[in-house]
Every structure is written in C-alpha cells, then in structure tokens.
Write a protein that holds these residues in place. Structure first.
Motif, PDB file in Angstrom:
ATOM      1  N   SER A 141      22.042  -4.014  59.866  1.00 36.12           N
ATOM      2  CA  SER A 141      20.698  -4.501  59.330  1.00 36.12           C
ATOM      3  C   SER A 141      20.426  -3.880  58.154  1.00 36.12           C
ATOM      4  O   SER A 141      20.683  -2.819  58.742  1.00 36.12           O
ATOM      5  CB  SER A 141      19.645  -5.572  60.164  1.00 36.12           C
ATOM      6  OG  SER A 141      18.943  -4.637  60.848  1.00 36.12           O
ATOM      7  N   ASP A 143      17.162  -3.269  56.243  1.00 38.26           N
ATOM      8  CA  ASP A 143      15.139  -3.928  55.978  1.00 38.26           C
ATOM      9  C   ASP A 143      14.549  -3.509  55.062  1.00 38.26           C
ATOM     10  O   ASP A 143      14.332  -2.437  54.926  1.00 38.26           O
ATOM     11  CB  ASP A 143      14.627  -4.496  57.722  1.00 38.26           C
ATOM     12  CG  ASP A 143      13.100  -5.208  57.585  1.00 38.26           C
ATOM     13  OD1 ASP A 143      12.983  -6.287  57.514  1.00 38.26           O
ATOM     14  OD2 ASP A 143      12.355  -4.065  57.318  1.00 38.26           O
ATOM     15  N   ASP A 174      11.806  -8.514  53.675  1.00 38.11           N
ATOM     16  CA  ASP A 174      13.606  -9.494  53.556  1.00 38.11           C
ATOM     17  C   ASP A 174      15.076  -8.269  54.439  1.00 38.11           C
ATOM     18  O   ASP A 174      14.460  -7.116  54.436  1.00 38.11           O
ATOM     19  CB  ASP A 174      14.163  -8.997  52.123  1.00 38.11           C
ATOM     20  CG  ASP A 174      15.994  -9.700  51.876  1.00 38.11           C
ATOM     21  OD1 ASP A 174      15.049 -10.646  51.894  1.00 38.11           O
ATOM     22  OD2 ASP A 174      16.448  -8.746  51.903  1.00 38.11           O
ATOM     23  N   ARG A 175      15.204  -9.170  55.233  1.00 36.96           N
ATOM     24  CA  ARG A 175      15.683  -8.267  56.565  1.00 36.96           C
ATOM     25  C   ARG A 175      17.451  -8.842  56.292  1.00 36.96           C
ATOM     26  O   ARG A 175      17.143 -10.113  56.557  1.00 36.96           O
ATOM     27  CB  ARG A 175      15.417  -8.509  57.797  1.00 36.96           C
ATOM     28  CG  ARG A 175      16.495  -8.153  58.487  1.00 36.96           C
ATOM     29  CD  ARG A 175      15.250  -7.573  60.335  1.00 36.96           C
ATOM     30  NE  ARG A 175      14.606  -6.973  59.974  1.00 36.96           N
ATOM     31  CZ  ARG A 175      14.520  -6.269  61.394  1.00 36.96           C
ATOM     32  NH1 ARG A 175      15.886  -5.690  61.944  1.00 36.96           N
ATOM     33  NH2 ARG A 175      13.588  -5.266  61.218  1.00 36.96           N
ATOM     34  N   ASN A 176      18.346  -8.111  55.903  1.00 39.39           N
ATOM     35  CA  ASN A 176      19.901  -9.171  55.409  1.00 39.39           C
ATOM     36  C   ASN A 176      20.813  -8.310  57.060  1.00 39.39           C
ATOM     37  O   ASN A 176      20.453  -7.273  56.954  1.00 39.39           O
ATOM     38  CB  ASN A 176      20.471  -8.560  54.549  1.00 39.39           C
ATOM     39  CG  ASN A 176      19.107  -9.323  53.356  1.00 39.39           C
ATOM     40  OD1 ASN A 176      19.668 -10.789  53.391  1.00 39.39           O
ATOM     41  ND2 ASN A 176      18.694  -8.973  52.669  1.00 39.39           N
ATOM     42  N   PHE A 177      21.501  -9.004  57.372  1.00 32.57           N
ATOM     43  CA  PHE A 177      22.143  -8.905  58.604  1.00 32.57           C
ATOM     44  C   PHE A 177      23.639  -8.581  58.124  1.00 32.57           C
ATOM     45  O   PHE A 177      24.337  -9.087  57.480  1.00 32.57           O
ATOM     46  CB  PHE A 177      22.418  -9.478  59.892  1.00 32.57           C
ATOM     47  CG  PHE A 177      21.701  -8.939  60.757  1.00 32.57           C
ATOM     48  CD1 PHE A 177      21.160  -8.445  61.710  1.00 32.57           C
ATOM     49  CD2 PHE A 177      20.287 -10.651  60.524  1.00 32.57           C
ATOM     50  CE1 PHE A 177      19.875  -8.876  62.459  1.00 32.57           C
ATOM     51  CE2 PHE A 177      19.161 -10.483  61.561  1.00 32.57           C
ATOM     52  CZ  PHE A 177      19.395  -9.222  62.353  1.00 32.57           C
ATOM     53  N   ASP A 189      18.941 -14.349  58.861  1.00 31.47           N
ATOM     54  CA  ASP A 189      18.591 -13.155  57.718  1.00 31.47           C
ATOM     55  C   ASP A 189      17.359 -13.931  57.272  1.00 31.47           C
ATOM     56  O   ASP A 189      16.552 -14.772  57.796  1.00 31.47           O
ATOM     57  CB  ASP A 189      19.538 -13.011  56.440  1.00 31.47           C
ATOM     58  CG  ASP A 189      20.269 -12.179  56.216  1.00 31.47           C
ATOM     59  OD1 ASP A 189      20.540 -12.129  57.571  1.00 31.47           O
ATOM     60  OD2 ASP A 189      21.641 -12.818  54.526  1.00 31.47           O
ATOM     61  N   SER A 200      13.280 -13.812  55.369  1.00 28.30           N
ATOM     62  CA  SER A 200      12.748 -12.680  54.316  1.00 28.30           C
ATOM     63  C   SER A 200      11.509 -14.127  54.248  1.00 28.30           C
ATOM     64  O   SER A 200      11.163 -14.722  55.219  1.00 28.30           O
ATOM     65  CB  SER A 200      12.998 -13.280  53.118  1.00 28.30           C
ATOM     66  OG  SER A 200      13.745 -14.952  53.156  1.00 28.30           O
TER      67      SER A 200
END
Length: 397
Positions: free
Chosen positions: A235, A237, A262-265, A272, A274
């Motif tokens: 991820s 972050d 905001d955390r995106n895998f 995810d 936000s």
C-alpha cells in the motif's frame, strides 16, 4: 498489541524521567578527545498474571529481567554523536515459553553546517520479540511454545532549514524501515515487510514561542510474500495535516495537528481508506513539580493478522509528580478504539499504570511499576485482561 517488554519499558521510562529530575545522574567515563562512556544496569523481579494475553484463565508467572545499557557520546555546539546499546533479558519462572532476549543498537548523529542548515541521522537496529498472544500470534498465544522474534532496521535522515527567529522554517525527512521475523515461519513469512517513508513539515512563525505548521507524511510499504489465496497487502499511505505548535507560557506547551489521510492498496480487491487523521500532545504544568500530558490521535494502520486496515483512535493522560526531592510518582491511562475493515471486528482497549521512583543516591534508584490492560472485542479469542507488577533497581557509576 504491545509486548510485555514494551509495557515494562514504558512504565519504567515514565518513572525514570522523574528519577532524572530527582538527581539520578549517571556518571561518565572520559575516553579522550571529547568522547564519554556511560554505563547503566537495571535488574528487577515481577509478576504477570496473563503471560500469553489469553481470553481464558491464562498462565501466570513470576519473572526477572536484567537490562545492561551502554552509551558512548561526544559533541559540541556544532555536532553531536551518540552510540548506544541496550540488552534486555527476561526469564519466567513458570513459563519458559515466554522467555526473551532483546537487543537494541542505536546511532544518532547531528550536525549544524550553518545557522540555517542542519542535518540529523538516526539508525536503530532491534533484535526484538512480540509476547505470545500479541502481534502475529494474537488470540492464539498458548498455541505457541515461543515468542515471535524479529529483526528490525529503522533509519532516517532529516534536513532542517531556518533559524528560530525566521518567519519560515522547514524539516525534510527520508526514512527506511525493514522488519523480518526470524521464527514461526509458517505464519511470520507473510508479515515481513519494508517501507520507504518521507515527511515534509513547514513552520510559519507567529511569535517567539508559537508557529503554524503544515505537514505531509508518506509511506510506501511492500510485503515480501502473500499467503496462498491472500491478496497483496502492499500500500501507499499519505497524510496531509495542518496544526499549531506552541510553548507560550510556563504552564502549557504542545502540538496539535489535524487533516486528511489516504491509504491505497496495490490490489483493487482490498478496500482503500480516506478520512480524518489527527495527532495532539499537550503538556500542562499546574506546578513546577507536577506535569500532565494529554494525548490523542487517529489514523489507519495495518492489522497484525486479518483485515485490510484498522481505524485507530487513541486518548490518553499521563501525570508525573515530584513529591519530595528524591521521590516521585507517575500515573497513566490510555483508551484505544480499533475498528477493522475487511473483517468483522471491533476492539476497545484500556491501559493504565502507576509507578513510583525513590532515588537513594545520585547513582542508585528503585522503581516500582504496576500496569493493567484490558481488551474487549466482538471476537472472544482476542479479549483479555492483564496485570503486571515490577520492582527494579537501577545503578550507574
């Protein structure tokens, strides 16, 4: 979950800070050319009524802990150097499965090139452990015959620009973090990871002792491997926070930051995150010999076992009071709320501690710590309550 070691160290550190204020002052050995050597040794005996963080009756045991510590340091107004080593050896009388030997090696270097330009380098190596029933063995502590052990490398470099009297100051940080488990390979191999971290903080001076700040934090995390049927946990972050930092009076100081995370895998099948994130720590001194610290925070973090991420909120109060020149106490309470995504799980955890320090001589102190921890959850396996008592002696030259 925090390990037993971290619980004890946290409690000891609270009273140790007070001890330092009460004339516990380790002596240095001069090594020449400005270098000094500072050794310390602490030894203690304690009782733990739930060594494996079990939801049932649990395993109780007395234990002893020995911690030698060495610090080599030198410095002046321009540069500073610190090299430290700490060993912690814990042994349980009735539960040898919980024995551990931890090592910590730390290097800190700082240098001021000019009034406006400075740099800090920090590196720490841990050969550490997670107590049974925490971390990757959470909820299953008694199913394992040893603690989970790991190597951890944490390095960072910070470049600072500006002077205290300037309107704008800035810090730029770049770091590397690597964690590798060394046993329990059947489960631990899927939790080895490394990450690249970065931070930029801008300060806008409002007065002699107050500033507005704007901060960006980023972390790119990658796991070494995935379990069969498990999607990638890799991820990115990011946090963007705005806040206020002050030391405006003799009674209060602190820093408050709030913003967006905001955390995106990498794998689209994971959910995810936000949302709002914040950090705050405020010191209040109603008297010169008494200090309260109020702390709170909110963030999204990786779970130790199952799920996509954990929304964590923390609230805590710490009180340190110096009753006499050589006697001080500390008390702390902390509430943590964890809400999991990707799995139906909600935890509430309460941690409390009290401690006392008596300084017998400049080089000798006694510390007494009691800690309580309780976790409630909709998953019965990870509920527990725990009591730890520890009395120790600290000695130096």
């Amino acid at each position: 979950m925090r390990t037993l070691l971290s619980m004890l160290i946290a409690g000891a550190s609270c009273v140790s800070l007070s001890a330092a204020a009460n004339d516990y002052q380790p002596a240095n050995v001069e090594m020449g050319k400005g270098w000094k050597f500072t050794p310390q040794l602490s030894a203690g005996i304690g009782y733990d009524d739930n060594t494996a963080y079990s939801s049932g009756s649990g395993i109780d045991s007395w234990f002893w802990e020995v911690t030698p510590e060495f610090l080599v340091h030198a410095g002046n107004e321009v540069s500073g150097y610190k090299i430290g080593y700490l060993l912690t050896d814990g042994n349980y009388f009735d539960s040898s499965e919980d024995d551990y030997t931890d090592h910590r090696f730390k290097v800190d270097v700082n240098h001021q090139f000019t009034r406006r330009h400075r740099i800090d380098f920090n590196y720490t190596y841990f050969r550490d452990h997670e107590a049974r029933g925490t971390g990757i063995t959470e909820g299953r502590g008694e199913s394992f015959d040893t603690v989970a052990e790991f190597n951890l490398h944490d390095a960072s470099i910070i470049y600072g620009f500006g002077v205290p009297s300037a309107t704008i100051n800035a810090d730029f940080e770049l770091g590397f973090y690597d964690k590798d488990y060394t046993n329990l390979e059947a489960i631990s191999q899927f939790r080895d990871y490394d990450s690249i971290r970065a931070r930029t903080t801008l300060y806008w001076r409002l007065g002699a002792k107050s500033s507005l700040l704007l901060e960006w934090n980023g972390e790119d995390k990658g796991y070494d491997r995935n379990a069969v049927g498990e999607t990638s946990r890799d991820s990115v972050d990011q946090q963007l926070l705005a806040g206020f930092k002050w030391d405006a009076t003799s009674k209060t100081s602190g820093e408050v930051k709030i913003g967006y995370e905001d955390r995106n895998f990498d794998d689209g099948s994971r959910e995810d995150f936000s949302g709002v994130a914040w950090q705050a720590a405020i010191d209040w001194l109603p008297r010169t010999y008494s200090k309260f610290t109020f702390e709170t925070g909110a963030r999204a973090k990786d779970p130790d076992t199952f799920g996509d991420y954990v929304e964590e909120q923390t609230y805590g109060v710490n009180w340190q009071h110096q009753w006499r020149q050589r006697f001080s106490t500390s008390a702390r309470i902390r509430y943590v709320d964890d809400s999991y995504t990707g799995i139906d799980r909600d935890d509430e955890r309460l941690e409390a501690s009290v401690g006392a320090t008596l300084v017998w001589r400049r080089w000798l102190s006694t510390e007494l710590v009691y800690r309580y921890a309780e976790q409630d959850s909709n998953i019965q396996l990870v509920t527990y309550d725990k009591n730890v008592f520890l009395v120790s002696m600290r000695v130096s030259l």
